[in-house]
Scaffold this active site. Structure first.
Site, PDB file in Angstrom:
ATOM      1  N   SER A 122      -1.402 114.881  84.105  1.00 28.33           N
ATOM      2  CA  SER A 122      -1.775 115.655  82.913  1.00 28.33           C
ATOM      3  C   SER A 122      -0.774 115.399  81.791  1.00 28.33           C
ATOM      4  O   SER A 122      -1.113 115.467  80.614  1.00 28.33           O
ATOM      5  CB  SER A 122      -1.798 117.143  83.241  1.00 28.33           C
ATOM      6  OG  SER A 122      -2.718 117.362  84.283  1.00 28.33           O
TER       7      SER A 122
ATOM      8  N   HIS B  66      -7.892 115.293  86.169  1.00 27.20           N
ATOM      9  CA  HIS B  66      -8.151 113.851  86.031  1.00 27.20           C
ATOM     10  C   HIS B  66      -8.589 113.314  87.389  1.00 27.20           C
ATOM     11  O   HIS B  66      -8.725 114.096  88.358  1.00 27.20           O
ATOM     12  CB  HIS B  66      -6.911 113.133  85.491  1.00 27.20           C
ATOM     13  CG  HIS B  66      -5.646 113.463  86.236  1.00 27.20           C
ATOM     14  ND1 HIS B  66      -5.426 113.090  87.538  1.00 27.20           N
ATOM     15  CD2 HIS B  66      -4.547 114.168  85.872  1.00 27.20           C
ATOM     16  CE1 HIS B  66      -4.260 113.505  87.942  1.00 27.20           C
ATOM     17  NE2 HIS B  66      -3.691 114.187  86.953  1.00 27.20           N
ATOM     18  N   GLN B  67      -8.765 112.002  87.482  1.00 20.74           N
ATOM     19  CA  GLN B  67      -9.258 111.389  88.723  1.00 20.74           C
ATOM     20  C   GLN B  67      -8.404 111.751  89.940  1.00 20.74           C
ATOM     21  O   GLN B  67      -8.914 111.849  91.057  1.00 20.74           O
ATOM     22  CB  GLN B  67      -9.280 109.852  88.588  1.00 20.74           C
ATOM     23  CG  GLN B  67     -10.409 109.321  87.726  1.00 20.74           C
ATOM     24  CD  GLN B  67     -11.779 109.773  88.249  1.00 20.74           C
ATOM     25  OE1 GLN B  67     -11.999 109.844  89.450  1.00 20.74           O
ATOM     26  NE2 GLN B  67     -12.678 110.117  87.339  1.00 20.74           N
TER      27      GLN B  67
ATOM     28  N   ASP C 280       3.380 114.005  93.332  1.00 19.22           N
ATOM     29  CA  ASP C 280       4.446 115.012  93.397  1.00 19.22           C
ATOM     30  C   ASP C 280       4.988 115.015  94.830  1.00 19.22           C
ATOM     31  O   ASP C 280       4.761 115.951  95.597  1.00 19.22           O
ATOM     32  CB  ASP C 280       3.896 116.383  93.001  1.00 19.22           C
ATOM     33  CG  ASP C 280       3.391 116.379  91.573  1.00 19.22           C
ATOM     34  OD1 ASP C 280       4.181 116.123  90.661  1.00 19.22           O
ATOM     35  OD2 ASP C 280       2.179 116.595  91.367  1.00 19.22           O
TER      36      ASP C 280
ATOM     37  N   LEU D 244       0.125 113.007  96.265  1.00 21.54           N
ATOM     38  CA  LEU D 244       1.437 112.458  96.610  1.00 21.54           C
ATOM     39  C   LEU D 244       2.254 112.045  95.391  1.00 21.54           C
ATOM     40  O   LEU D 244       3.423 111.693  95.529  1.00 21.54           O
ATOM     41  CB  LEU D 244       1.270 111.266  97.550  1.00 21.54           C
ATOM     42  CG  LEU D 244       1.239 111.620  99.035  1.00 21.54           C
ATOM     43  CD1 LEU D 244       0.846 110.403  99.859  1.00 21.54           C
ATOM     44  CD2 LEU D 244       2.582 112.173  99.491  1.00 21.54           C
TER      45      LEU D 244
ATOM     46  N   MET E  55      -3.326 123.094  88.229  1.00 19.28           N
ATOM     47  CA  MET E  55      -3.019 123.789  86.980  1.00 19.28           C
ATOM     48  C   MET E  55      -3.997 123.344  85.892  1.00 19.28           C
ATOM     49  O   MET E  55      -3.728 123.503  84.702  1.00 19.28           O
ATOM     50  CB  MET E  55      -1.572 123.523  86.562  1.00 19.28           C
ATOM     51  CG  MET E  55      -0.571 124.018  87.619  1.00 19.28           C
ATOM     52  SD  MET E  55       1.034 124.454  86.947  1.00 19.28           S
ATOM     53  CE  MET E  55       1.537 122.904  86.270  1.00 19.28           C
TER      54      MET E  55
ATOM     55  N   HIS F  91      -6.890 114.621  90.589  1.00 20.41           N
ATOM     56  CA  HIS F  91      -7.323 115.924  91.125  1.00 20.41           C
ATOM     57  C   HIS F  91      -8.674 115.796  91.826  1.00 20.41           C
ATOM     58  O   HIS F  91      -8.905 116.395  92.879  1.00 20.41           O
ATOM     59  CB  HIS F  91      -7.492 116.941  89.989  1.00 20.41           C
ATOM     60  CG  HIS F  91      -6.248 117.267  89.244  1.00 20.41           C
ATOM     61  ND1 HIS F  91      -6.019 116.853  87.951  1.00 20.41           N
ATOM     62  CD2 HIS F  91      -5.157 117.977  89.611  1.00 20.41           C
ATOM     63  CE1 HIS F  91      -4.841 117.301  87.556  1.00 20.41           C
ATOM     64  NE2 HIS F  91      -4.300 117.974  88.533  1.00 20.41           N
TER      65      HIS F  91
HETATM   66  O1  PAF Z   1       0.785 120.381  91.430  1.00 16.48           O
HETATM   67  C1  PAF Z   1       0.407 121.339  90.733  1.00 16.48           C
HETATM   68  O2  PAF Z   1      -0.488 121.228  89.897  1.00 16.48           O
HETATM   69  C2  PAF Z   1       1.094 122.687  90.910  1.00 16.48           C
HETATM   70  O3  PAF Z   1       2.449 122.548  91.157  1.00 16.48           O
HETATM   71  C3  PAF Z   1       0.423 123.571  91.981  1.00 16.48           C
HETATM   72  C4  PAF Z   1       0.553 122.964  93.372  1.00 16.48           C
HETATM   73  C5  PAF Z   1      -1.019 123.798  91.639  1.00 16.48           C
HETATM   74  C6  PAF Z   1       1.132 124.940  92.036  1.00 16.48           C
HETATM   75  O4  PAF Z   1       1.057 125.594  90.807  1.00 16.48           O
END
Ligand code: PAF
Length: 283
Positions: free
Chosen positions: A188, A34-35, A152, A150, A30, A37
């Site tokens: 974020s 940051h590091q 999430d 992970l 989304m 991602h």
């Molecule tokens: O983890 C996220 O940033 C979001 O939930 C995702 C997987 C991109 C879905 O919108």
């Protein structure tokens, strides 16, 4: 890096790569990268020939009281980071590209059981929104491999279960959480923290580490979780949930379970922080 916002341009490039026999690694995000991602891109690159990322602030996964309009949007900086990381294609659709009929008329994907409880309970409809958008993005990008952070943890289980239940031929790669030196999980949402809140926030992970040590030799999971919760609340955060659960089913842990995960969410000022810690019981 090629940047596309429409479905046809995306499909044209993906098809060209597939015709050359190249494999595709996918990192859905989304934005506000940051590091954490960027480590997903690094992992995807180890496993696929071409890397596609997406930046889409998905309205379907935000609840009524959740402020999607103020979600941080940093497109120019995000693009620079993805270029540096070696991403080849970025998909940046608008909501009307993804949901042309509007959210009310959109078919959805609902993953049963692992979507229940924890963030699923605190954010009704959230995992339906996540599963639906990830399913749509998978159909558009047709990746061989997709990487998810992970941090999430419940989201990773929801996506893994969707892929298994619906026979999607995609390898889901969970990637370890990136942390600040303080132990705070990168997110974020950390941008919402004041300096004072940022100093208090690491108590969440510290208390989970304490709990992970305790449950090695004490199976009073509920009592220990309550103690960890009290430590976090005493530091000025407000625990939303803190549970010790089975690592795959996310059902409350029983004495016999060896592969566990501690799942937690806590409010720190305006930010709702989530974190988790996997624990293998040794004895
Ligand atoms: O983890 C996220 O940033 C979001 O939930 C995702 C997987 C991109 C879905 O919108």
């Amino acid at each position: 890096m090629q940047v596309v916002s429409d479905i046809q341009s995306l499909r044209t490039q993906i098809k060209a790569w597939q015709q050359q026999g190249l494999t595709i690694g996918f990192v859905p995000t989304m934005g506000n990268l940051h590091q954490g991602h960027l480590s997903l891109v690094t992992e995807a690159k180890k496993r696929a020939d071409k890397i596609v990322a997406s930046i889409f602030v998905n309205p379907m996964q935000f609840g009524a009281g959740e402020d999607i309009d103020n979600y941080p949007r940093t497109m120019a900086a995000d693009q620079a980071k993805l270029i540096e990381q070696g991403c080849e294609l970025l998909f940046t659709p608008t909501p009307d590209v993804i949901y042309p009929k509007g959210l009310d008329k959109q078919s959805f994907v609902e993953v049963l059981q692992v979507s229940d409880g924890y963030c699923g309970e605190s954010r009704p409809g959230h995992f339906r929104g996540v599963a639906t958008v990830v399913c749509k993005l998978f159909n558009l990008v047709q990746p061989d491999v997709a990487c998810f952070g992970l941090k999430d943890y419940q989201q990773v289980q929801v996506i893994q279960t969707m892929v298994e239940d619906l026979n999607m031929p995609i390898d889901i790669v969970p990637v370890a959480t990136k942390r600040e030196d303080s132990g705070l999980a990168m997110s974020s949402r950390n941008g919402y923290l004041t300096a004072e809140e940022k100093a208090a926030a690491p108590v969440l992970y510290q208390s989970m580490q304490w709990l992970a040590e305790q449950i090695q030799h004490n199976d009073d999971f509920i009592g220990l979780a309550k103690q960890a919760e009290a430590k976090i609340n005493a530091a000025g955060l407000q625990v939303d949930y803190l549970n010790i659960v089975h690592a795959r089913t996310l059902q409350p842990a029983s004495d016999d379970d060896k592969a566990l995960v501690i799942l937690a969410a806590a409010y720190c000022g305006k930010a709702r922080l989530i974190d988790n810690l996997q624990v293998t019981i040794n004895q």
